[in-house]
Design a protein around this motif. Structure first.
Motif, PDB file in Angstrom:
ATOM      1  N   ALA A   1     -61.075  -4.185  79.812  1.00 28.68           N
ATOM      2  CA  ALA A   1     -61.180  -5.187  78.742  1.00 28.68           C
ATOM      3  C   ALA A   1     -61.805  -6.473  79.274  1.00 28.68           C
ATOM      4  CB  ALA A   1     -59.801  -5.476  78.143  1.00 28.68           C
TER       5      ALA A   1
ATOM      6  N   GLU B   1     -59.227 -11.837  89.305  1.00 26.28           N
ATOM      7  CA  GLU B   1     -58.413 -10.623  89.337  1.00 26.28           C
ATOM      8  C   GLU B   1     -57.348 -10.756  90.434  1.00 26.28           C
ATOM      9  OE1 GLU B   1     -57.857  -7.598  87.833  1.00 26.28           O
ATOM     10  OE2 GLU B   1     -56.500  -7.235  89.521  1.00 26.28           O
ATOM     11  N   ALA B   2     -56.113 -10.399  90.060  1.00 27.71           N
ATOM     12  CA  ALA B   2     -54.997 -10.565  91.003  1.00 27.71           C
ATOM     13  C   ALA B   2     -55.075  -9.609  92.186  1.00 27.71           C
ATOM     14  CB  ALA B   2     -53.683 -10.345  90.258  1.00 27.71           C
TER      15      ALA B   2
ATOM     16  N   ARG C   1     -56.115  -0.329  85.473  1.00 27.22           N
ATOM     17  CA  ARG C   1     -55.475   0.991  85.393  1.00 27.22           C
ATOM     18  C   ARG C   1     -56.451   2.138  85.639  1.00 27.22           C
ATOM     19  NH1 ARG C   1     -51.993  -0.592  80.132  1.00 27.22           N
ATOM     20  NH2 ARG C   1     -52.986  -2.608  80.435  1.00 27.22           N
TER      21      ARG C   1
ATOM     22  N   GLU D   1     -58.133   9.376  81.959  1.00 27.73           N
ATOM     23  CA  GLU D   1     -58.900  10.564  82.321  1.00 27.73           C
ATOM     24  C   GLU D   1     -59.645  11.138  81.128  1.00 27.73           C
ATOM     25  OE1 GLU D   1     -56.203  12.840  84.580  1.00 27.73           O
ATOM     26  OE2 GLU D   1     -57.536  14.564  84.714  1.00 27.73           O
ATOM     27  N   PHE D   2     -59.041  11.003  79.930  1.00 26.02           N
ATOM     28  CA  PHE D   2     -59.622  11.627  78.737  1.00 26.02           C
ATOM     29  C   PHE D   2     -60.244  10.580  77.815  1.00 26.02           C
ATOM     30  CE2 PHE D   2     -55.854  14.075  80.007  1.00 26.02           C
ATOM     31  CZ  PHE D   2     -56.476  15.250  80.379  1.00 26.02           C
TER      32      PHE D   2
ATOM     33  N   VAL E   1     -53.342 -15.263  88.820  1.00 27.28           N
ATOM     34  CA  VAL E   1     -53.131 -16.490  88.041  1.00 27.28           C
ATOM     35  C   VAL E   1     -51.638 -16.712  87.823  1.00 27.28           C
ATOM     36  CG1 VAL E   1     -53.520 -17.553  85.781  1.00 27.28           C
ATOM     37  CG2 VAL E   1     -55.379 -16.330  86.930  1.00 27.28           C
TER      38      VAL E   1
ATOM     39  N   GLU F   1     -55.642  -3.765  76.125  1.00 21.57           N
ATOM     40  CA  GLU F   1     -55.277  -2.686  75.196  1.00 21.57           C
ATOM     41  C   GLU F   1     -54.133  -3.050  74.251  1.00 21.57           C
ATOM     42  OE1 GLU F   1     -52.333  -0.876  75.357  1.00 21.57           O
ATOM     43  OE2 GLU F   1     -51.574  -1.314  77.361  1.00 21.57           O
TER      44      GLU F   1
ATOM     45  N   PRO G   1     -53.819   2.312  72.586  1.00 22.13           N
ATOM     46  CA  PRO G   1     -53.767   1.905  73.994  1.00 22.13           C
ATOM     47  C   PRO G   1     -54.861   2.541  74.844  1.00 22.13           C
ATOM     48  CG  PRO G   1     -52.265   3.711  73.649  1.00 22.13           C
ATOM     49  CD  PRO G   1     -52.987   3.506  72.343  1.00 22.13           C
TER      50      PRO G   1
ATOM     51  N   LEU H   1     -58.809   3.574  76.330  1.00 16.66           N
ATOM     52  CA  LEU H   1     -59.910   2.843  76.952  1.00 16.66           C
ATOM     53  C   LEU H   1     -60.822   2.190  75.917  1.00 16.66           C
ATOM     54  CD1 LEU H   1     -60.720   5.549  79.619  1.00 16.66           C
ATOM     55  CD2 LEU H   1     -60.073   3.192  80.152  1.00 16.66           C
TER      56      LEU H   1
HETATM   57  C1  LIG Z   1     -51.388   7.095  83.782  1.00 18.68           C
HETATM   58  C2  LIG Z   1     -52.292   6.582  82.702  1.00 18.68           C
HETATM   59  C3  LIG Z   1     -53.042   7.479  81.975  1.00 18.68           C
HETATM   60  C4  LIG Z   1     -53.893   7.018  80.971  1.00 18.68           C
HETATM   61  N1  LIG Z   1     -54.658   7.927  80.305  1.00 18.68           N
HETATM   62  C5  LIG Z   1     -55.575   7.504  79.425  1.00 18.68           C
HETATM   63  C6  LIG Z   1     -56.522   8.417  78.894  1.00 18.68           C
HETATM   64  O1  LIG Z   1     -56.519   9.599  79.231  1.00 18.68           O
HETATM   65  N2  LIG Z   1     -57.433   7.941  78.006  1.00 18.68           N
HETATM   66  C7  LIG Z   1     -57.486   6.625  77.642  1.00 18.68           C
HETATM   67  O2  LIG Z   1     -58.341   6.270  76.835  1.00 18.68           O
HETATM   68  N3  LIG Z   1     -56.615   5.727  78.160  1.00 18.68           N
HETATM   69  C8  LIG Z   1     -55.669   6.133  79.043  1.00 18.68           C
HETATM   70  N4  LIG Z   1     -54.823   5.230  79.630  1.00 18.68           N
HETATM   71  C9  LIG Z   1     -54.841   3.831  79.136  1.00 18.68           C
HETATM   72  C10 LIG Z   1     -55.977   3.004  79.783  1.00 18.68           C
HETATM   73  O3  LIG Z   1     -55.864   3.084  81.160  1.00 18.68           O
HETATM   74  C11 LIG Z   1     -55.844   1.556  79.348  1.00 18.68           C
HETATM   75  O4  LIG Z   1     -55.987   1.448  77.953  1.00 18.68           O
HETATM   76  C12 LIG Z   1     -56.904   0.623  79.924  1.00 18.68           C
HETATM   77  O5  LIG Z   1     -57.236   0.935  81.237  1.00 18.68           O
HETATM   78  C13 LIG Z   1     -56.368  -0.799  79.834  1.00 18.68           C
HETATM   79  O6  LIG Z   1     -57.360  -1.705  80.243  1.00 18.68           O
HETATM   80  P1  LIG Z   1     -57.059  -3.259  80.199  1.00 18.68           P
HETATM   81  O7  LIG Z   1     -58.258  -3.928  80.691  1.00 18.68           O
HETATM   82  O8  LIG Z   1     -56.497  -3.628  78.886  1.00 18.68           O
HETATM   83  O9  LIG Z   1     -55.838  -3.474  81.239  1.00 18.68           O
HETATM   84  P2  LIG Z   1     -55.803  -3.278  82.815  1.00 18.68           P
HETATM   85  O10 LIG Z   1     -56.658  -2.156  83.235  1.00 18.68           O
HETATM   86  O11 LIG Z   1     -54.364  -3.211  83.160  1.00 18.68           O
HETATM   87  O12 LIG Z   1     -56.435  -4.637  83.380  1.00 18.68           O
HETATM   88  C14 LIG Z   1     -55.698  -5.825  83.485  1.00 18.68           C
HETATM   89  C15 LIG Z   1     -56.021  -6.470  84.824  1.00 18.68           C
HETATM   90  O13 LIG Z   1     -55.292  -7.710  84.918  1.00 18.68           O
HETATM   91  C16 LIG Z   1     -54.937  -7.897  86.279  1.00 18.68           C
HETATM   92  N5  LIG Z   1     -53.864  -8.889  86.361  1.00 18.68           N
HETATM   93  C17 LIG Z   1     -52.557  -8.739  86.096  1.00 18.68           C
HETATM   94  N6  LIG Z   1     -51.903  -9.888  86.292  1.00 18.68           N
HETATM   95  C18 LIG Z   1     -52.822 -10.802  86.681  1.00 18.68           C
HETATM   96  C19 LIG Z   1     -52.752 -12.164  87.031  1.00 18.68           C
HETATM   97  N7  LIG Z   1     -51.590 -12.854  87.006  1.00 18.68           N
HETATM   98  N8  LIG Z   1     -53.892 -12.807  87.412  1.00 18.68           N
HETATM   99  C20 LIG Z   1     -55.080 -12.135  87.443  1.00 18.68           C
HETATM  100  N9  LIG Z   1     -55.190 -10.838  87.125  1.00 18.68           N
HETATM  101  C21 LIG Z   1     -54.075 -10.171  86.731  1.00 18.68           C
HETATM  102  C22 LIG Z   1     -54.519  -6.505  86.712  1.00 18.68           C
HETATM  103  O14 LIG Z   1     -54.512  -6.375  88.117  1.00 18.68           O
HETATM  104  C23 LIG Z   1     -55.581  -5.638  86.032  1.00 18.68           C
HETATM  105  O15 LIG Z   1     -56.682  -5.418  86.882  1.00 18.68           O
HETATM  106  C24 LIG Z   1     -53.976   5.639  80.664  1.00 18.68           C
HETATM  107  C25 LIG Z   1     -53.228   4.728  81.415  1.00 18.68           C
HETATM  108  C26 LIG Z   1     -52.401   5.196  82.426  1.00 18.68           C
HETATM  109  C27 LIG Z   1     -51.610   4.201  83.250  1.00 18.68           C
END
Ligand SMILES: Cc1cc2nc3c(=O)[nH]c(=O)nc-3n(C[C@H](O)[C@H](O)[C@H](O)COP(=O)(O)OP(=O)(O)OC[C@H]3O[C@@H](n4cnc5c(N)ncnc54)[C@H](O)[C@@H]3O)c2cc1C
Length: 587
Positions: free
Chosen positions: A17, A38-39, A46, A63-64, A215, A541, A549, A551
């Motif tokens: 995101a 990024e922390a 994820r 993965e999917f 942060v 997400e 939730p 990707l």
């Molecule tokens: C086991 C598992 C299986 C999944 N399977 C699927 C799938 O098959 N298909 C699918 O579509 N989705 C799947 N998902 C969901 C998908 O991974 C998430 O929707 C997506 O990766 C979320 O992205 P995001 O950017 O919102 O959050 P994140 O990827 O969590 O990014 C947030 C970032 O913020 C950083 N952060 C946290 N705190 C701080 C701070 N204080 N200061 C600075 N940075 C910070 C974190 O380190 C992280 O890098 C799965 C998730 C998991 C855990």
């Protein structure tokens, strides 16, 4: 104000995101200066994979690709030249209590099962007003009220709730209705021909990213600058800040906001839940399941869902010369733990419980389940295993296997422990203590009778040798234990070559799997999409209004936040014409 490093926009979090928010802003106006902080010490959040388990990568997070219609993830992967493989999900069901494997088509004909599918499919038609606030209920209660039998509740839990990233009792009806109404991507299931992290890298190209920048505070009290401070006192300022951290990080109050976020916003943040999710990855020396099998949803079992990733990469379409040169299939190498792998996926209450177990115990339970599913049933206490001449005790987990020369030896297991500081590096290596189970047990049943075999553990200890610089391989040694497994009855234990347990609750900056439809959270995500004072914006997400939730939802929230920030910077909404001229919707 003191002189600090300044950017137009600071994005917090380099998950999909955050990276998409930064990329979209650059596309909207390349003159806007954007910094992503990024922390952790890597990008992707994820999204993470690992090599070395099998002759192909294994995804530890997403993965999917769920659905092809209007999915930004689907469009992005196509734009990158990825090949996508469609899979039937799930293609089998396993009823642990009956030790019965059923093909999906056969089960769909069952009236009780059809009723469960129908209830989930028709959720969109439910009157959502019945479930507002205190009136919201869990899907477990909802299904019971609709007369679903307890045996089918187990199926709904393993099939639907686990996929939602929680348990049936944690799943809120109102947000499920919202999710069902908003889902427009279709039901198809795709797997990429390369790690999902290649999309992350693609999105991150050209973005200014600062790692190891956790942060701790955001001061948005001044009109013209938001001050962002790290845990160790470094500071930046920006005109706008986009917060994309997981909902757990906001819930736990890792980031101090000044002034405090509006009470309503805080209440909404607390109402969105994210349970744990874990993957149990097991490498095997041989495939012991039918070749056409891909995914099994299991009731009354330790692992509610397993999939066989070997099938994923064994059927890629022929590469097109127009695609970027990228080979997903690597040659089998002796450095890989095994030839094939099985991934177990566990979420919600189960994952919370599993998180307390030792990895040794997790592997024993998982292998026991696979032995039950794919081994020949052993219905007498002692049985001669013809061909091998081995004595097989029902339900036991052995320490013994045959080595390449056919000699009976202690089973060597290899366990890589994931570094919990959210890096892709493997920092620690550990040998699994060899152990055995003295009970006659069935997957999913009480395992309290299991006992560690101290003697075998002692033999297993201190016999490690380094392979490929990062894996410990146990030196096989003779043991005088009389208990062992057989290839026919315990094919998983027999062929087990090692594995890895990924526990997302232990990732310090993630702390769970993904947000799930939560009881009493109706409207919370819509509220999170609203900026605070046109200076603070939220993405990630958990902020997707469609309670999605995945990707593609995370990407969409990044785009939405970029759009909001852009509009706020130019202080007038962007017209449709400008958007299309800037190519905002194109990948
Ligand atoms: C086991 C598992 C299986 C999944 N399977 C699927 C799938 O098959 N298909 C699918 O579509 N989705 C799947 N998902 C969901 C998908 O991974 C998430 O929707 C997506 O990766 C979320 O992205 P995001 O950017 O919102 O959050 P994140 O990827 O969590 O990014 C947030 C970032 O913020 C950083 N952060 C946290 N705190 C701080 C701070 N204080 N200061 C600075 N940075 C910070 C974190 O380190 C992280 O890098 C799965 C998730 C998991 C855990």
């Amino acid at each position: 104000m003191e002189s600090l490093e300044y950017h137009d926009v600071v994005v917090i979090g380099a998950g999909i995101a955050g990276l998409e928010a930064a990329r979209s802003l650059r596309k909207l106006d390349p003159s806007i200066s954007v910094l992503v902080v990024e922390a952790s010490d890597r990008i992707g959040g994820r999204v993470e994979h690992i090599d070395g388990i099998a002759p192909y990568h294994i995804e530890l997070g997403p993965e999917f690709l769920h659905g092809a219609n209007n999915s930004s993830m689907f469009q992005l992967s196509k734009a990158m030249g990825c090949r996508l493989h469609e899979y039937a999900y799930p293609d089998r069901f396993y009823f642990g209590a009956e030790r019965r494997m059923v093909k999906r088509e056969e089960l769909d004909a069952d009236a009780e099962v059809a009723r469960v599918h129908e209830l989930f499919a028709n959720l969109a038609d439910e009157a959502i007003d019945q479930y507002t606030g205190e009136n919201d209920t869990s899907v477990a209660d909802y299904l019971r009220r609709k007369g679903v039998k307890e045996s089918m509740m187990k199926l709904a839990d393993a099939l639907y709730a686990n996929d939602f990233g929680c348990s049936l009792t944690e799943l809120g009806v109102a947000e499920c209705i919202q999710e069902a109404r908003s889902w427009s991507f279709g039901d198809s299931y795709f797997i990429l021909d390369r790690p999902v992290s290649s999309i992350i890298q693609w999105l991150a190209e050209g973005t200014n990213i600062r790692l190891l920048w956790p942060v701790a505070a955001i001061d948005y009290s001044l009109e013209n600058a938001v001050r962002v401070a790290s845990v160790d006192g470094r500071a930046l300022q920006a005109r706008r800040v986009i917060v994309t951290v997981p909902i757990t990080i906001l819930r736990d109050g890792d980031i101090q906001f000044s002034p405090a976020l509006p009470l309503e916003k805080l209440r909404m943040i607390q109402s969105i839940n994210m349970s744990n999710a874990m993957k149990v990855v097991m490498a095997f020396s041989e495939r012991f399941w039918p070749e056409d099998l891909f995914d099994v949803v299991c009731t009354d079992c330790f692992l509610p869902e397993i999939w066989m990733t070997s099938a994923t990469l064994s059927r890629p379409a022929p590469p097109s010369s127009s695609l970027r040169s990228f080979s997903p299939l690597r040659c089998p190498s002796s450095a890989n733990l095994g030839k094939v792998a099985v991934v177990g996926f566990v979420a919600g209450e189960r994952a919370k419980e599993m998180s307390q177990f030792s990895h040794d115990k997790i592997f024993r339970k998982a292998l026991s389940q696979l032995d039950e599913m794919f081994g020949k049933a052993t219905d007498c206490a002692m049985k001669q295993d013809e061909g091998e001449g081995l004595v097989d005790l029902e339900g036991t987990h052995s320490l013994k296997r045959r080595d390449d020369s056919g000699k009976l030896v202690t089973a060597g297991t290899q366990l890589m422990q994931q570094d919990t500081s959210s890096t892709a590096r493997i920092r620690e290596q550990q040998t699994v203590h060899a152990s055995h189970c003295t009970s006659v047990s069935r997957a999913g049943e009480d395992y309290n009778k299991e006992q560690e075999d101290e003697e075998a553990s002692a033999i297993a200890d201190n016999h490690g040798e380094m392979v490929g610089g990062r894996l410990w391989k146990l030196q096989k040694s003779e043991t005088n234990s009389g208990i062992h497994f057989s290839q026919r009855h315990n094919p998983a234990s027999w062929h087990f070559a090692g594995g890895l347990v990924k526990d997302w609750s232990k990732e310090p900056f993630i702390r769970g799997g993904y947000s799930h439809p939560s009881k009493g959270a109706q409207g919370a995500r819509a509220s999170l999409t609203m900026p605070v004072l046109q200076r603070l914006f939220f993405a990630g997400e958990a902020t997707h209004e469609g309670v999605n939730p995945c990707l593609q939802a995370a990407i969409d929230t990044g785009r939405r936040a970029a759009n909001q920030v852009f509009d706020s910077l130019i202080q007038k909404p962007m017209s449709e014409g400008t958007r299309s001229r800037l190519g905002f919707n194109a990948c």
